[in-house]
Design an enzyme around this catalytic site. Sequence first.
Site: not given
Length: 382
Positions: A49, A250
């Site tokens: 992430d 992201d």
Amino acid sequence: MSAAPDNECSLSSDQDTNRFLVTINTTQRSASHEVSIGTPPVDIYGIADTTSNLVWTPCVPCNDNCFKQIHPLFDPKSSSTYSEISCHLEKCQVWDEGHCSPQNSCIYSYGYSSGLSQGVLAKEKAIITSTSGQAVSFDIALGCGHNNTVHSDVQATIGLGSGPLSFVSQIGSKRFSYCLLPYGIEYTNPSITSKISFGNGSEVVGDGVVSTPFVAGDQYVVTLEGISVGDTYVSFNSSGKASKGNMCIDSGSPTFALPPDFYDRLEVEVKKQIPIDPIKDDPHLGTRLCYRTKITNENGPILTVHFEGANVELKPIQTFNQPLKEYEYYCFGITNTANTELAYLGDHYQGLYGNYVQANFLIGFDFETRMVSFKPTDCTKL
């Protein structure tokens, strides 16, 4: 995708060049990987992430609210190299949301749109397998979560942000890059994996590379100026120039999310350039732009994403997907933030550039130049 404002894997290593190569599996929601922690080592599986600045995994004991996992939880009592971090140590003090427990342990709390992870910060050994088959180990600070309500099919989070407790920072890497498979390939050919590379040798170079600067902070926030649908340019703001740092890259979310005004103007132009009538009044689809015919290069437009200094071309395979496998629907994959839990984004940035449209690009992050680079790449062949 982390809701905090700061806010997978067999690793290969060449110790002489400080280069690490990671294989990861992708899902629609995340990039997931396997890494081992503890002594003896225990495999964990997690989300790679770019919006997270912490490595954490659910631990035993986990309270009754813990989201059910498909893999066993890590038991710190079974590891001889596990030790909790005192709240007075620097590792705790650099974590903005850390505080002391009555036992003097460093307590962390990390919030996401899908839930919360809370527990203690600890020092532990992380072990990754190199391309030569040798184990490479690092001593890292990680979160051992005892209260986890994050809804995820994978177990842990491997933070790739630039904060001091992210995985990237803790192994001392100045750059990394990854290449994500298009959604669905892992089901048809599970032997093919995505790749992540850390350190020297992970630079994104060669023909077709474009780069855009990311602004200061612990996340990779860039400036999106507009999107072209075919030859028609749609500006980010209808009333003026786009503000700096309006888009967060992201890898932990599939979503390419845009603010309502921009999305509405973009959708109008997409409809104009597809010579097929969209589906109307289907309760399964809500307000999504969908078609009963697969959208391909022959009947769908090319979208060019105009970042500051970098034009990234997206083909229909990256901008349309089949959200309901039981129905032959093909829907526009870009999302209006007003219709999702992402509506709060305006406090920090205005949209997300998620992993679905990142597929089949080699994407590099360089902390020295503070640039994000994109290179069109068949990620199935790396």
